[in-house]
Design a protein around this motif. Structure first.
Motif, short mmCIF file in Angstrom:
data_model
loop_
_atom_site.label_atom_id
_atom_site.label_comp_id
_atom_site.label_asym_id
_atom_site.label_seq_id
_atom_site.Cartn_x
_atom_site.Cartn_y
_atom_site.Cartn_z
N HIS A 1 -4.62 8.99 23.25
CA HIS A 1 -4.22 8.39 24.50
C HIS A 1 -3.01 7.49 24.29
O HIS A 1 -2.93 6.78 23.29
N ILE A 2 -2.14 7.46 25.25
CA ILE A 2 -0.96 6.61 25.21
C ILE A 2 -1.15 5.50 26.25
O ILE A 2 -1.55 5.75 27.38
N TYR A 3 -0.85 4.28 25.83
CA TYR A 3 -0.98 3.10 26.70
C TYR A 3 0.40 2.46 26.81
O TYR A 3 1.01 2.14 25.79
N GLU A 4 0.86 2.26 28.02
CA GLU A 4 2.20 1.72 28.21
C GLU A 4 2.15 0.33 28.82
O GLU A 4 1.26 0.01 29.62
N GLY A 5 3.11 -0.49 28.44
CA GLY A 5 3.26 -1.82 29.00
C GLY A 5 2.26 -2.81 28.41
O GLY A 5 1.37 -2.46 27.64
N LYS A 6 2.44 -4.07 28.82
CA LYS A 6 1.55 -5.13 28.32
C LYS A 6 0.11 -4.89 28.72
O LYS A 6 -0.81 -5.14 27.95
N ASN A 7 -0.11 -4.37 29.94
CA ASN A 7 -1.48 -4.09 30.36
C ASN A 7 -2.09 -2.98 29.53
O ASN A 7 -3.30 -2.95 29.31
N GLY A 8 -1.27 -2.05 29.07
CA GLY A 8 -1.76 -0.99 28.19
C GLY A 8 -2.25 -1.54 26.87
O GLY A 8 -3.31 -1.15 26.38
N GLU A 108 10.02 -2.24 24.90
CA GLU A 108 9.27 -1.02 25.21
C GLU A 108 7.88 -1.16 24.60
O GLU A 108 7.62 -0.69 23.50
N THR A 109 6.99 -1.84 25.31
CA THR A 109 5.63 -2.05 24.82
C THR A 109 4.83 -0.78 25.04
O THR A 109 4.68 -0.32 26.17
N ILE A 110 4.36 -0.22 23.93
CA ILE A 110 3.63 1.05 24.02
C ILE A 110 2.63 1.13 22.88
O ILE A 110 2.87 0.60 21.80
N GLY A 111 1.49 1.76 23.15
CA GLY A 111 0.47 1.92 22.13
C GLY A 111 -0.16 3.30 22.17
O GLY A 111 -0.14 3.96 23.21
#
Length: 136
Positions: A1-8, A108-111
């Motif tokens: 799964h890819i999580y984007e942004g600070k909320n991700g 580019e906050t991404i996890g």
């Protein structure tokens, strides 16, 4: 799964709380010192308070350059061991249960979260090796 942004990234940390139980332990590596500034500081302290209250332990490995900031932000938190290393990390990492999460914080906050017992086991071995060669 890819999580984007600070909320991700916040969602990734919440996965830890959802998937571990009292007495469990996970590993974390920190790279970007900017996570210890701004609005993320409040989130990370609240997260670790919840984690400690649930009896989940963490071994946190940080860069030697961030030692002072990490100790200040994490001061007083329970069920946590911290060590520091000169070894550079390409990105932050959490290893919990059968999952490995890696993420970068910044413009580019991404996890990414990978669910695989084999991959998690190999990251655990990697982390343990770094832990043994790090300093408190």
């Amino acid at each position: 799964h890819i999580y984007e942004g600070k909320n991700g990234v916040r969602a990734i940390y919440n996965l830890v709380l959802e998937n571990l139980k009292q007495g469990d332990e996970y590993f974390a590596c920190q790279v970007e010192s900017e996570v210890f500034r701004g609005d993320f500081v409040e989130f990370i302290r609240d997260y670790h308070k919840q984690r400690a209250k649930r009896g989940i332990k963490v071994k946190l490995l940080g860069s030697s350059e961030s030692r002072q900031e990490m100790r200040k932000v994490m001061s007083g938190l329970k069920n946590m061991e911290m060590r520091f290393t000169e070894q550079p990390f390409p990105m932050a990492m959490l290893v919990f249960g059968d999952r490995v999460a890696t993420f970068v914080w910044g413009n580019e906050t991404i996890g990414i979260v990978i669910r695989s017992r084999t991959i998690a086991d190999r990251y655990n071995k990697f982390f343990s090796s770094l832990w043994k060669n790090s300093k408190a």
